[in-house]
Design an enzyme around this catalytic site. Sequence first.
Site, PDB file in Angstrom:
ATOM      1  N   GLY A  27      87.380 -10.833  34.346  1.00  0.00           N
ATOM      2  CA  GLY A  27      87.515 -10.764  32.764  1.00  0.00           C
ATOM      3  C   GLY A  27      88.655 -10.791  32.129  1.00  0.00           C
ATOM      4  O   GLY A  27      89.872 -10.851  32.887  1.00  0.00           O
ATOM      5  N   ASN A  28      88.766 -10.637  30.906  1.00  0.00           N
ATOM      6  CA  ASN A  28      89.946 -10.362  30.097  1.00  0.00           C
ATOM      7  C   ASN A  28      89.557  -9.417  28.890  1.00  0.00           C
ATOM      8  O   ASN A  28      88.588  -9.000  28.539  1.00  0.00           O
ATOM      9  CB  ASN A  28      90.808 -11.583  29.774  1.00  0.00           C
ATOM     10  N   ARG A  29      90.550  -9.033  28.165  1.00  0.00           N
ATOM     11  CA  ARG A  29      90.578  -7.966  27.051  1.00  0.00           C
ATOM     12  C   ARG A  29      90.309  -8.495  25.830  1.00  0.00           C
ATOM     13  O   ARG A  29      90.168  -7.891  24.778  1.00  0.00           O
ATOM     14  CB  ARG A  29      91.932  -7.362  27.188  1.00  0.00           C
ATOM     15  N   ALA A  93      89.444 -16.832  24.541  1.00  0.00           N
ATOM     16  CA  ALA A  93      90.287 -16.482  25.752  1.00  0.00           C
ATOM     17  C   ALA A  93      89.512 -16.738  27.216  1.00  0.00           C
ATOM     18  O   ALA A  93      89.002 -16.164  27.761  1.00  0.00           O
ATOM     19  CB  ALA A  93      90.628 -14.821  25.777  1.00  0.00           C
TER      20      ALA A  93
END
Length: 219
Positions: A27-29, A93
């Site tokens: 995943g990402n932030r 994102a």
Amino acid sequence: MSALDGKRILVSAGPTFEDIDPVRFIGNRSSGRMGFAIAEAAIARGAQVVLVAGPVHLATPTGAQRIDVRSAAQMHDAVLSALPADIYIGTAAVADFTPRAVAGHKLKKVPGQDTLVLELVKTADILADVATATQRPRLVVGFAAETNDVETYARGKLAAKRIDMIAANRVGIAGCGFESDDNTLDVIWADGQRRLGPESKRVVAEGLLDLIEERISIA
Ligand code: C5P
């Protein structure tokens, strides 16, 4: 009256999660807050908003049609199926790479094996596909999260992805971008640019919509 009144605006927001096995993912932030703030501000201007959201912990803006997705592939399908739209704003994102295959069972440690190689394949570029779709929105706006050389990379993306406007934000510095309430954007289009913020994401969203209204009126 706002130039966005009655317009159909498609917004993508949040991260994507790419599953590795039944319990793990890449995943990402991204918190999704920038995209949700844009959706809210656009609804207040009378737009009809479709919000395609990755896994986020945010309440749906009143009046938005929300479609929840998890992976980049699901987001791609949801966004392209939601066309036609007058404007697309891609704040999500999106993962650039996803595991080639999702393991059917939880990956186990193997005694004596100190490394694990995960093969990743490129995901489809949603923004580029929207910009070249037969039902291309009149205005296609992308985001670019960069840690350095923000303007150079952003101008490159504007051309490479054939989009009309790009909002570049600098990530990796305190008080801006991912997981923050505030943001600063360098908004760039073919023959101009403007800095928005540092301000709350809602105020930055209003500034971005003002620029979008200007572009729509000229186009
Ligand atoms: O090239 P980069 O990923 O930095 O570009 C960011 C922009 O492209 C964002 O607007 C993001 O939503 C979009 N994007 C996309 N599909 C991808 C990767 C990025 O729509 N697979």
